[in-house]
Design an enzyme around this catalytic site. Structure first.
Site, mmCIF file in Angstrom:
data_model
loop_
_atom_site.group_PDB
_atom_site.id
_atom_site.type_symbol
_atom_site.label_atom_id
_atom_site.label_comp_id
_atom_site.label_asym_id
_atom_site.label_seq_id
_atom_site.Cartn_x
_atom_site.Cartn_y
_atom_site.Cartn_z
ATOM 1 N N HIS A 15 4.837 -8.510 10.656
ATOM 2 C CA HIS A 15 4.716 -8.967 9.271
ATOM 3 C C HIS A 15 4.961 -7.809 8.305
ATOM 4 O O HIS A 15 5.088 -6.658 8.693
ATOM 5 C CB HIS A 15 3.361 -9.641 9.002
ATOM 6 C CG HIS A 15 2.182 -8.723 8.905
ATOM 7 N ND1 HIS A 15 0.940 -9.134 8.475
ATOM 8 C CD2 HIS A 15 2.045 -7.406 9.184
ATOM 9 C CE1 HIS A 15 0.105 -8.109 8.490
ATOM 10 N NE2 HIS A 15 0.736 -7.062 8.915
ATOM 11 N N CYS A 34 1.757 -1.086 4.975
ATOM 12 C CA CYS A 34 1.981 -2.490 5.336
ATOM 13 C C CYS A 34 3.125 -3.110 4.540
ATOM 14 O O CYS A 34 3.575 -4.211 4.852
ATOM 15 C CB CYS A 34 0.699 -3.295 5.127
ATOM 16 S SG CYS A 34 -0.577 -2.814 6.294
ATOM 17 N N HIS A 40 6.203 -4.467 10.624
ATOM 18 C CA HIS A 40 5.438 -3.784 11.676
ATOM 19 C C HIS A 40 4.654 -4.862 12.416
ATOM 20 O O HIS A 40 4.505 -5.982 11.909
ATOM 21 C CB HIS A 40 4.495 -2.724 11.080
ATOM 22 C CG HIS A 40 3.435 -3.310 10.200
ATOM 23 N ND1 HIS A 40 3.656 -3.624 8.879
ATOM 24 C CD2 HIS A 40 2.156 -3.681 10.451
ATOM 25 C CE1 HIS A 40 2.571 -4.148 8.358
ATOM 26 N NE2 HIS A 40 1.631 -4.203 9.290
ATOM 27 N N HIS A 42 1.405 -6.429 15.047
ATOM 28 C CA HIS A 42 -0.008 -6.385 15.444
ATOM 29 C C HIS A 42 -0.192 -7.209 16.714
ATOM 30 O O HIS A 42 0.500 -8.202 16.927
ATOM 31 C CB HIS A 42 -0.916 -6.985 14.373
ATOM 32 C CG HIS A 42 -0.983 -6.178 13.122
ATOM 33 N ND1 HIS A 42 -1.730 -5.020 13.020
ATOM 34 C CD2 HIS A 42 -0.393 -6.350 11.923
ATOM 35 C CE1 HIS A 42 -1.599 -4.530 11.805
ATOM 36 N NE2 HIS A 42 -0.790 -5.307 11.109
ATOM 37 N N ASP A 80 3.543 -16.452 18.203
ATOM 38 C CA ASP A 80 3.710 -15.357 19.169
ATOM 39 C C ASP A 80 5.164 -14.878 19.222
ATOM 40 O O ASP A 80 6.084 -15.701 19.340
ATOM 41 C CB ASP A 80 3.258 -15.814 20.555
ATOM 42 C CG ASP A 80 3.188 -14.660 21.545
ATOM 43 O OD1 ASP A 80 2.805 -13.540 21.142
ATOM 44 O OD2 ASP A 80 3.527 -14.877 22.718
ATOM 45 N N HIS A 81 5.352 -13.573 19.144
ATOM 46 C CA HIS A 81 6.689 -12.950 19.141
ATOM 47 C C HIS A 81 7.547 -13.450 17.986
ATOM 48 O O HIS A 81 8.762 -13.565 18.109
ATOM 49 C CB HIS A 81 7.385 -13.113 20.492
ATOM 50 C CG HIS A 81 6.791 -12.229 21.550
ATOM 51 N ND1 HIS A 81 5.570 -12.490 22.120
ATOM 52 C CD2 HIS A 81 7.232 -11.083 22.093
ATOM 53 C CE1 HIS A 81 5.290 -11.535 22.988
ATOM 54 N NE2 HIS A 81 6.272 -10.658 22.990
ATOM 55 N N GLU A 125 -7.091 -8.372 13.643
ATOM 56 C CA GLU A 125 -5.756 -7.808 13.402
ATOM 57 C C GLU A 125 -5.612 -6.485 14.145
ATOM 58 O O GLU A 125 -4.524 -6.126 14.594
ATOM 59 C CB GLU A 125 -5.508 -7.626 11.908
ATOM 60 C CG GLU A 125 -4.065 -7.316 11.586
ATOM 61 C CD GLU A 125 -3.781 -7.387 10.102
ATOM 62 O OE1 GLU A 125 -3.089 -8.319 9.680
ATOM 63 O OE2 GLU A 125 -4.277 -6.513 9.363
HETATM 64 NI NI NI Z 1 -0.137 -5.200 9.189
#
Ligand code: NI
Length: 136
Positions: A15, A34, A40, A42, A80-81, A125
Site C-alpha cells: 500500500h 508510508c 511498500h 506489510h 493477499d498479494h 499491521e
Molecule cells: Ni504501511
C-alpha cells in the site's frame, strides 16, 4: 451465555498512504515513509472474533470452518498479494491505513454473518502495531 470464537488469518499486501488532493510535500509531512510512491508491503495478521449464544443442538456458537471460509473468501482472496490502492476497489478513494482496512474488513464480514452475532476484528499491521474495530 455468550461465547466468542476467534479465527486468525494472514495476508500480505502493498500500500501507499497518501491523499490525491494533497501535494506530495504535504503527504510526505503527514505520512512520511508510508507515502513512498513505489509502495511498500506489510504482513498483516487478522483476528476475527464472533460472539453469540451457544447453539444447544450443536454446542457451537458458529462452525469455525464457516468462519474460516468466510475470511478466506472475503479477505484473503481479495487482499493477499494485492496492492490495496490499485487492486482493491474499496481503497480507490480511501487511504488504506490500518484503521480504514479494519473497518472495510468488518463491513465485509458483517454483510455475511447473521445480525444476532457480534463481530470484532483486530488487524496487526506490524507485530507491535494493531487496530481493533467492533462496529461502533
Ligand atoms: Ni504501511
Amino acid at each position: 451465555m455468550k461465547v466468542t470464537i476467534s479465527r486468525k488469518a494472514h495476508f500480505n499486501s502493498a500500500h501507499r498512504l497518501y491523499r490525491k488532493d494533497w501535494t506530495f510535500e504535504k503527504n510526505d509531512a503527514v505520512f512520511g515513509k508510508c507515502n513512498n510512491p513505489n509502495y511498500h508491503g506489510h504482513n498483516y495478521e487478522l483476528i476475527v472474533g464472533v460472539t453469540g449464544q451457544i447453539d444447544p443442538e450443536t454446542g457451537y456458537v458458529m462452525d469455525v470452518k464457516i468462519l474460516s471460509d468466510l475470511i478466506k473468501e472475503e479477505v484473503e482472496n481479495r487482499f493477499d498479494h494485492k496492492n490495496l490502492n490499485l487492486d482493491v476497489p474499496e481503497f480507490q478513494d480511501l487511504n488504506p491505513t490500518a484503521e480504514n482496512i479494519v473497518v472495510v474488513i468488518w463491513n465485509k464480514l458483517r454483510n455475511k454473518i447473521q445480525a444476532d452475532f457480534d463481530i470484532e476484528v483486530i488487524l496487526y499491521e506490524t507485530p507491535r502495531n494493531f487496530v481493533t474495530y467492533r462496529g461502533e
